[in-house]
Scaffold this motif. Structure first.
Motif, short mmCIF file in Angstrom:
data_model
loop_
_atom_site.label_atom_id
_atom_site.label_comp_id
_atom_site.label_asym_id
_atom_site.label_seq_id
_atom_site.Cartn_x
_atom_site.Cartn_y
_atom_site.Cartn_z
N THR A 137 1.34 -14.48 10.81
CA THR A 137 -0.11 -15.02 10.14
C THR A 137 -0.18 -14.58 8.73
O THR A 137 -0.63 -15.61 7.86
CB THR A 137 -1.20 -14.61 10.97
N VAL A 138 0.10 -13.14 8.36
CA VAL A 138 -0.01 -12.87 7.10
C VAL A 138 0.95 -13.59 6.01
O VAL A 138 0.49 -13.89 4.88
CB VAL A 138 0.22 -11.17 7.06
N LEU A 139 2.05 -13.73 6.32
CA LEU A 139 3.16 -14.41 5.58
C LEU A 139 2.82 -15.74 5.44
O LEU A 139 2.91 -16.37 4.23
CB LEU A 139 4.55 -14.27 6.18
N ALA A 140 2.15 -16.42 6.29
CA ALA A 140 1.54 -17.79 6.13
C ALA A 140 0.65 -17.91 5.15
O ALA A 140 0.33 -18.63 4.31
CB ALA A 140 1.24 -18.40 7.55
N LEU A 141 -0.14 -16.82 5.27
CA LEU A 141 -1.41 -16.94 4.10
C LEU A 141 -0.84 -16.78 2.60
O LEU A 141 -1.28 -17.46 1.66
CB LEU A 141 -2.28 -15.71 4.51
N ARG A 142 0.28 -15.91 2.60
CA ARG A 142 0.88 -15.72 1.27
C ARG A 142 1.38 -17.06 1.03
O ARG A 142 1.32 -17.45 -0.17
CB ARG A 142 2.13 -14.78 1.33
N GLU A 143 2.22 -17.70 1.87
CA GLU A 143 2.62 -18.79 1.39
C GLU A 143 1.58 -19.87 1.05
O GLU A 143 1.79 -20.69 0.03
CB GLU A 143 3.59 -19.49 2.69
N ALA A 144 0.60 -20.11 1.95
CA ALA A 144 -0.50 -20.90 1.28
C ALA A 144 -1.01 -20.66 -0.06
O ALA A 144 -1.38 -21.62 -0.68
CB ALA A 144 -1.64 -20.99 2.58
N TYR A 145 -1.36 -19.37 -0.33
CA TYR A 145 -1.91 -19.38 -1.58
C TYR A 145 -0.79 -19.45 -2.62
O TYR A 145 -1.11 -20.11 -3.70
CB TYR A 145 -2.32 -17.53 -1.61
N LEU A 146 0.37 -18.87 -2.54
CA LEU A 146 1.41 -19.12 -3.73
C LEU A 146 1.94 -20.49 -3.66
O LEU A 146 2.35 -20.93 -4.77
CB LEU A 146 2.51 -18.24 -3.48
N SER A 147 1.49 -21.41 -2.80
CA SER A 147 1.89 -23.10 -2.78
C SER A 147 0.85 -23.55 -3.88
O SER A 147 1.27 -24.78 -4.00
CB SER A 147 1.99 -23.61 -1.35
N THR A 148 -0.16 -22.74 -3.79
CA THR A 148 -1.22 -23.72 -4.74
C THR A 148 -0.94 -23.53 -6.20
O THR A 148 -1.99 -24.13 -7.09
CB THR A 148 -2.56 -23.22 -4.55
N PHE A 149 -0.08 -22.91 -6.70
CA PHE A 149 0.11 -22.73 -8.12
C PHE A 149 1.07 -23.74 -8.85
O PHE A 149 2.04 -24.47 -8.04
CB PHE A 149 0.88 -21.24 -8.21
N PRO A 150 0.71 -23.95 -9.97
CA PRO A 150 1.61 -24.93 -10.71
C PRO A 150 2.89 -24.56 -10.97
O PRO A 150 3.21 -23.21 -10.75
CB PRO A 150 0.92 -25.19 -11.99
N GLU A 151 4.02 -25.39 -11.15
CA GLU A 151 5.40 -25.09 -11.20
C GLU A 151 5.41 -23.80 -12.20
O GLU A 151 4.59 -24.11 -13.40
CB GLU A 151 6.05 -26.37 -11.78
N GLY A 152 6.28 -23.21 -12.18
CA GLY A 152 6.74 -22.01 -13.14
C GLY A 152 6.55 -20.77 -12.70
O GLY A 152 6.91 -19.62 -13.21
N LEU A 153 5.77 -20.45 -11.82
CA LEU A 153 5.30 -19.01 -11.29
C LEU A 153 6.30 -18.45 -10.62
O LEU A 153 6.72 -17.54 -10.97
CB LEU A 153 4.04 -19.07 -10.50
N LEU A 154 7.33 -19.39 -9.88
CA LEU A 154 8.10 -18.67 -8.84
C LEU A 154 9.60 -18.68 -9.46
O LEU A 154 9.65 -19.85 -10.25
CB LEU A 154 8.07 -19.53 -7.59
N LYS A 155 10.34 -17.95 -9.08
CA LYS A 155 11.85 -18.21 -9.53
C LYS A 155 12.45 -19.22 -9.12
O LYS A 155 12.39 -19.42 -7.83
CB LYS A 155 12.43 -16.44 -9.28
N PRO A 156 12.91 -19.94 -9.90
CA PRO A 156 13.52 -21.13 -9.22
C PRO A 156 14.68 -20.88 -8.22
O PRO A 156 15.26 -19.69 -8.08
CB PRO A 156 14.47 -21.93 -10.40
#
Ligand SMILES: O=C(O)CCC(=O)C(=O)O
Length: 289
Positions: A58-77
């Motif tokens: 549940t906690v990791l799904a919340l992390r995923e949901a939040y970080l999925s809302t960022f525009p491209e470029g935040l996450l390492k390719p």
């Protein structure tokens, strides 16, 4: 285990990781079956650490949901929102953390975040520790730190930020993802809930925010030394949480891993008590509270 623990830092200021300044935060999970003993530990220590209290998925799904809302470029390719590995550079034009149009501002206003905060396990825990019915405080915070920013939470008590209401409140600090020391977890000053605020005055004088009386200091070594106490540290995992009283001094460490730190602060107050008016509205990064 990543990193070198001879020194850690907070707000860019190194803190020697010595036995004189740091000691492990005790795990109180073994008391979960004994509400009276858990409440006594909370009162005696000003906080409790509960490992694996929440469902990791549940906690990791919340992390995923939040970080999925960022525009491209935040996450390492090649990495996923659930991994939350920083690209090394925030997306162009991203507003400051938590202010309007930043993803964290929107996220704390979603049903997803609200239902996470309202989950019965958290309410039940708050009722056990506060000894009666509770209300969730609307100003739930979503924090997000990444390497290179050299930004962390200064040493402070929550009471300094909520002094216009009842002190029958508690904070749950919930790492939204694994958070070893190097990812910038919370540290607590052992036994500091028994200290008067004035004992910290020498550290306040040297604070980088001396104009603001609420934080104690950005310098965690100095803060510990002025009262002769140690920082309680932990390598947190998704599913763990801490609960702290409004009087215990705490701070966070700098994030120095590629993995970003995401965490939530969820607060409860005794149902019948007056809430500080600054905590009755949803959080915004620039709300000044
Ligand atoms: O997560 C942080 O850096 C600070 C959290 C905090 O101060 C709190 O939960 O009361």
């Amino acid at each position: 285990m990543p990193g070198d623990r001879r020194a850690v830092s907070s707000n860019g200021v190194p803190v020697p990781f010595t036995d004189e300044l740091f000691t492990p935060l005790p795990d109180s999970s073994g008391l979960l079956g004994d509400p009276g003993a858990l409440r006594r530990r909370f009162h005696d220590d000003g906080l409790v650490l509960l490992r694996g209290f929440l469902d990791r998925e549940t906690v990791l799904a919340l992390r995923e949901a939040y970080l999925s809302t960022f525009p491209e470029g935040l996450l390492k390719p090649g990495s996923t929102p659930r991994d939350g590995v920083f690209s090394g550079r925030p997306p162009e034009g991203l507003p400051s953390h938590g202010v309007k149009d930043h993803p964290a501002y929107d996220f704390v206003r979603t049903e997803r975040f609200a239902s996470f905060a309202r989950q019965p396990a958290l309410t039940g825990l708050a009722e056990t520790l506060l000894g009666g019915p509770v209300r969730l405080m609307p100003r739930g915070i979503l924090r997000h730190f990444y390497a290179g920013s050299l930004r962390a939470s200064r040493a402070h008590t929550d009471h300094a930020y909520m002094s216009q209401g009842s002190d029958r409140v508690l904070t749950m600090w919930i790492p939204v993802g694994d958070c070893p020391v190097e990812t910038g977890g919370l540290v607590y000053l052992e036994g500091s809930h028994r200290d008067s605020p004035e004992r910290f005055d020498p550290a306040r004088l040297a604070s980088d925010r001396a104009h603001d009386s609420r934080p104690i200091s950005h310098d965690l070594q100095l803060t510990a030394r002025v009262v002769g106490r140690r920082w309680l540290w932990s390598d947190y995992e998704a599913g763990d949480l801490t609960v702290h009283s409004p009087y215990v001094v705490h701070a966070s460490l700098d994030t120095v891993t590629d993995v970003m730190r995401v965490s939530a602060d969820v607060r409860f107050i005794r149902e019948e008590d007056k809430m500080d008016p600054r905590w009755t509205k949803e959080w915004a990064g620039d709300d000044g509270a």
